[in-house]
Design a protein around this motif. Structure first.
Motif, PDB file in Angstrom:
ATOM      1  N   ALA A  73       0.827  -1.205   0.000  1.00 16.14           N
ATOM      2  CA  ALA A  73       0.000   0.000   0.000  1.00 16.14           C
ATOM      3  C   ALA A  73       0.864   1.259   0.000  1.00 16.14           C
ATOM      4  O   ALA A  73       0.612   2.209  -0.750  1.00 16.14           O
ATOM      5  N   GLU A  74       1.883   1.283   0.830  1.00 13.99           N
ATOM      6  CA  GLU A  74       2.732   2.465   0.896  1.00 13.99           C
ATOM      7  C   GLU A  74       3.578   2.611  -0.364  1.00 13.99           C
ATOM      8  O   GLU A  74       3.885   3.733  -0.782  1.00 13.99           O
ATOM      9  N   GLN A  75       3.920   1.494  -0.984  1.00 19.31           N
ATOM     10  CA  GLN A  75       4.620   1.575  -2.267  1.00 19.31           C
ATOM     11  C   GLN A  75       3.731   2.226  -3.322  1.00 19.31           C
ATOM     12  O   GLN A  75       4.181   3.092  -4.093  1.00 19.31           O
ATOM     13  N   ALA A  76       2.451   1.842  -3.338  1.00 15.95           N
ATOM     14  CA  ALA A  76       1.524   2.435  -4.300  1.00 15.95           C
ATOM     15  C   ALA A  76       1.322   3.918  -4.018  1.00 15.95           C
ATOM     16  O   ALA A  76       1.288   4.743  -4.949  1.00 15.95           O
ATOM     17  N   LEU A  77       1.193   4.294  -2.754  1.00 15.18           N
ATOM     18  CA  LEU A  77       1.032   5.703  -2.407  1.00 15.18           C
ATOM     19  C   LEU A  77       2.242   6.521  -2.845  1.00 15.18           C
ATOM     20  O   LEU A  77       2.100   7.632  -3.370  1.00 15.18           O
ATOM     21  N   ALA A  78       3.422   5.959  -2.635  1.00 10.49           N
ATOM     22  CA  ALA A  78       4.638   6.671  -3.024  1.00 10.49           C
ATOM     23  C   ALA A  78       4.715   6.842  -4.542  1.00 10.49           C
ATOM     24  O   ALA A  78       5.133   7.900  -5.041  1.00 10.49           O
ATOM     25  N   LEU A  79       4.310   5.818  -5.285  1.00 12.60           N
ATOM     26  CA  LEU A  79       4.338   5.917  -6.740  1.00 12.60           C
ATOM     27  C   LEU A  79       3.355   6.972  -7.234  1.00 12.60           C
ATOM     28  O   LEU A  79       3.663   7.755  -8.138  1.00 12.60           O
ATOM     29  N   VAL A  80       2.165   7.013  -6.638  1.00 10.76           N
ATOM     30  CA  VAL A  80       1.186   8.017  -7.041  1.00 10.76           C
ATOM     31  C   VAL A  80       1.697   9.416  -6.691  1.00 10.76           C
ATOM     32  O   VAL A  80       1.547  10.363  -7.472  1.00 10.76           O
ATOM     33  N   ALA A  81       2.328   9.541  -5.523  1.00  8.92           N
ATOM     34  CA  ALA A  81       2.859  10.840  -5.117  1.00  8.92           C
ATOM     35  C   ALA A  81       3.949  11.317  -6.067  1.00  8.92           C
ATOM     36  O   ALA A  81       4.083  12.520  -6.328  1.00  8.92           O
ATOM     37  N   ALA A  82       4.718  10.370  -6.586  1.00 10.80           N
ATOM     38  CA  ALA A  82       5.815  10.726  -7.485  1.00 10.80           C
ATOM     39  C   ALA A  82       5.356  10.880  -8.928  1.00 10.80           C
ATOM     40  O   ALA A  82       6.132  11.326  -9.776  1.00 10.80           O
ATOM     41  N   GLY A  83       4.113  10.521  -9.201  1.00  5.34           N
ATOM     42  CA  GLY A  83       3.627  10.548 -10.584  1.00  5.34           C
ATOM     43  C   GLY A  83       3.836   9.193 -11.217  1.00  5.34           C
ATOM     44  O   GLY A  83       4.957   8.820 -11.564  1.00  5.34           O
ATOM     45  N   LEU A  84       2.780   8.445 -11.322  1.00  7.23           N
ATOM     46  CA  LEU A  84       2.893   7.085 -11.857  1.00  7.23           C
ATOM     47  C   LEU A  84       3.453   7.088 -13.271  1.00  7.23           C
ATOM     48  O   LEU A  84       3.283   8.070 -14.011  1.00  7.23           O
ATOM     49  N   PRO A  85       4.064   5.993 -13.679  1.00  6.55           N
ATOM     50  CA  PRO A  85       4.343   5.850 -15.114  1.00  6.55           C
ATOM     51  C   PRO A  85       3.022   5.971 -15.863  1.00  6.55           C
ATOM     52  O   PRO A  85       1.959   5.669 -15.321  1.00  6.55           O
ATOM     53  N   PRO A  86       3.053   6.444 -17.091  1.00 11.21           N
ATOM     54  CA  PRO A  86       1.795   6.634 -17.826  1.00 11.21           C
ATOM     55  C   PRO A  86       0.940   5.372 -17.819  1.00 11.21           C
ATOM     56  O   PRO A  86       1.418   4.273 -18.098  1.00 11.21           O
ATOM     57  N   ALA A  87      -0.319   5.535 -17.448  1.00 10.96           N
ATOM     58  CA  ALA A  87      -1.225   4.399 -17.444  1.00 10.96           C
ATOM     59  C   ALA A  87      -1.456   3.930 -18.873  1.00 10.96           C
ATOM     60  O   ALA A  87      -1.428   4.729 -19.811  1.00 10.96           O
ATOM     61  N   PRO A  88      -1.681   2.626 -19.068  1.00 10.96           N
ATOM     62  CA  PRO A  88      -1.883   2.121 -20.436  1.00 10.96           C
ATOM     63  C   PRO A  88      -3.135   2.636 -21.104  1.00 10.96           C
ATOM     64  O   PRO A  88      -3.274   2.554 -22.309  1.00 10.96           O
ATOM     65  N   GLY A  89      -4.068   3.187 -20.327  1.00 14.58           N
ATOM     66  CA  GLY A  89      -5.316   3.678 -20.910  1.00 14.58           C
ATOM     67  C   GLY A  89      -6.338   2.571 -21.074  1.00 14.58           C
ATOM     68  O   GLY A  89      -6.052   1.394 -20.885  1.00 14.58           O
ATOM     69  N   ALA A  90      -7.549   2.976 -21.423  1.00 14.83           N
ATOM     70  CA  ALA A  90      -8.645   2.020 -21.486  1.00 14.83           C
ATOM     71  C   ALA A  90      -8.471   1.013 -22.613  1.00 14.83           C
ATOM     72  O   ALA A  90      -8.845  -0.149 -22.487  1.00 14.83           O
ATOM     73  N   GLY A  91      -7.928   1.423 -23.744  1.00 14.64           N
ATOM     74  CA  GLY A  91      -7.753   0.490 -24.848  1.00 14.64           C
ATOM     75  C   GLY A  91      -8.961   0.437 -25.763  1.00 14.64           C
ATOM     76  O   GLY A  91      -9.960   1.136 -25.570  1.00 14.64           O
ATOM     77  N   ALA A  92      -8.880  -0.457 -26.750  1.00  9.84           N
ATOM     78  CA  ALA A  92      -9.917  -0.529 -27.779  1.00  9.84           C
ATOM     79  C   ALA A  92     -11.263  -0.960 -27.228  1.00  9.84           C
ATOM     80  O   ALA A  92     -12.312  -0.634 -27.806  1.00  9.84           O
ATOM     81  N   TRP A  93     -11.265  -1.673 -26.104  1.00  7.32           N
ATOM     82  CA  TRP A  93     -12.540  -2.178 -25.572  1.00  7.32           C
ATOM     83  C   TRP A  93     -13.509  -1.049 -25.236  1.00  7.32           C
ATOM     84  O   TRP A  93     -14.733  -1.242 -25.252  1.00  7.32           O
ATOM     85  N   ALA A  94     -12.980   0.142 -24.911  1.00  6.12           N
ATOM     86  CA  ALA A  94     -13.852   1.243 -24.507  1.00  6.12           C
ATOM     87  C   ALA A  94     -14.789   1.669 -25.632  1.00  6.12           C
ATOM     88  O   ALA A  94     -15.857   2.226 -25.373  1.00  6.12           O
TER      89      ALA A  94
END
Length: 476
Positions: free
Chosen positions: A201-222
């Motif tokens: 959980a704290e690893q995820a919080l730290a990543l969000v605080a630092a700016g996550l790597p770009p999310a892959p996005g919703a994709g073609a299914w959307a």
């Protein structure tokens, strides 16, 4: 950009704000919470903890709905790791070892991360992943051999998740001849605190605080037809349709109110259904005008599909028509009423709107309806606060039917009948069976009307999609 974090027993809100000072913190996520957020493009939602036993869990398509809107969805540690592992192919970001183990199949049971906890988030049991992580690390330090580690982990897994603790594991181990091994592991973990869920959980919080790597996005299914009637119902029940008295009012509550109390609703609903069947729509929003031409067009389409009164059984007709209607109506009008009353909620057909923008003129005056619904909710809350036994969850149909017969709906029934959609508590109107002015049967496919038991929405059950309101009917 707003960051929302759902957490509880894994990591408290105070710790979340230490790592992410600007985060909006929420208790463990449950069904409906994501749609009530109002999150949009550029926002981030991090799911750590979620409820699932005493409450419906967050649904996969609730997460997909936010992904389709451009929201970055992140999961870790607990419920978040489960949903991220399941939805990674659709664009949800997973963080941590627990997520990776679920994704790879090394972990395959929901109860690996489940814990019992108090309402304020204090854990009362230990997660299996935490017990196993401590045993594995103790073995790596030479305190246990592989056989002892595996046997103790199996014993931990045999305990119900509500009863898992080091104390319970110790009692079980002593009865299996593993007392010495457990004692060594217990002594090790007391000097080597191990909380795998919190670490992730704290690893995820730290990543969000630092700016996550770009999310892959919703994709073609959307862009594909992924929404179902369930998604549309959740949107109607959770998203605000209006604001009255400073409180948001869901679109579904507005729709229910107008069904019950607006005398013009049945005619508007009839025109809407027939226009949709005849493909008479404008800009994707149905604003139909009742006309003989539209009705004839709808009947032609029904006939082309092989739907006609002559092909229906007596039971099918009796499900949708009164005895008087069955004996007096011409076949064309009888078929129109069956079609209008049986129009079902369908993810691919927006005849049942899920938002004010889709409703067109169906609702009539939205501000007036919103004020009436808000007043009903306020009265419900006031009465229930005075006596918790006096709640709409305890209403039954019988007194409502008698009161309906003795006066107008507004004066005899009153605003205190509105129950909040989706909560099972104060919110949606209980509808008695066979009121003269409304149809209470659940929507079914109109080509095959069939008999079902009459639903009563005042018995503490939140109405599911199969009980989304059917069209009102009124005798001519």
């Amino acid at each position: 950009m707003t960051v929302h974090v759902f957490s509880g027993p894994t990591v408290p809100a105070a710790r979340v704000r230490e790592i992410l000072p600007d985060a909006v913190t929420h208790p463990p996520v449950r069904h409906g919470d994501l749609m009530r957020l109002g999150a949009g493009w550029g926002d981030t939602v991090l799911i750590i903890d979620g409820l699932w036993h005493q409450s419906a869990p967050v649904r996969h398509k609730e997460i997909l709905a936010l992904l389709a809107e451009g929201v970055t969805m992140v999961g870790a540690a607990s419920m978040g790791a489960l949903r991220a592992a399941e939805l990674a192919p659709y664009g949800m970001v997973g963080v941590g070892r627990i997520f990776a183990d679920f994704r790879s199949g090394a972990l395959d049971a929901d109860d690996e991360v489940a814990v019992l906890h108090t309402e304020d988030g204090r854990p009362l049991s230990e997660a299996l992943v935490n017990l196993r992580a401590a045993l594995t690390r103790a073995a790596a330090d030479g305190e246990l051999d592989d056989t002892e580690t595996d046997r103790l982990a199996d014993l931990a897994r045999s305990l119900p998740y509500t009863s898992r603790s080091w104390t319970a594991l110790g009692r079980l181990a002593a009865g299996q001849g593993l007392g010495p091994a457990f004692s060594r592991a217990d002594s090790w973990r007391r000097t080597h605190p191990c909380d795998a869920k919190r670490e992730d959980a704290e690893q995820a919080l730290a990543l969000v605080a630092a700016g996550l790597p770009p999310a892959p996005g919703a994709g073609a299914w959307a862009g594909e037809p992924w929404q179902t009637s369930f998604v549309r119902y959740w949107q109607a029940a959770c998203l605000p349709g209006a604001v009255a008295c400073g409180q948001p009012v869901s679109f579904l509550a507005l729709l229910h109110h107008q069904q019950l109390y607006d005398p013009g609703f049945p005619d508007r609903w009839r025109a809407r259904v027939l226009a949709a069947l005849a493909h008479e729509a404008c800009d994707g929003v149905c604003r139909p005008v009742r006309s003989a031409a539209v009705e004839r067009s709808a009947l032609r389409r029904a006939a082309a599909a092989g739907v006609e009164v002559a092909g229906m059984s007596g039971d099918q007709l009796a499900h949708w028509l009164t005895e008087e209607e069955m004996s007096e109506l011409a076949p064309g009008e009888a078929l129109v009423r069956v079609i209008v009353r049986s129009a079902r909620l369908d993810g691919a057909w927006t005849v049942w709107p899920a938002a004010v923008a889709e409703a067109g003129d169906l609702l009539g005056s939205v501000p007036v309806a919103a004020e009436a619904v808000a007043a009903a909710f306020a009265l419900n809350a006031e009465i229930e606060a005075a006596d918790p036994h006096h709640t709409t969850a305890h209403l039954s149909a019988s007194p409502l039917i008698s009161s309906r017969g003795g006066g107008s709906p507004r004066t005899a029934v009153g605003p205190c009948l509105m129950r909040r959609p989706g909560t099972g508590r104060s919110g949606i109107s209980p509808v008695p069976s066979r009121w003269p002015g409304s149809s209470t049967s659940p929507p079914v496919p109109w080509p095959r009307p069939r008999r079902r038991s009459w639903p009563v929405w005042g018995r503490g059950r939140a109405p599911g999609p199969e009980r989304w309101p059917a069209a009102q009917r009124r005798r001519p």
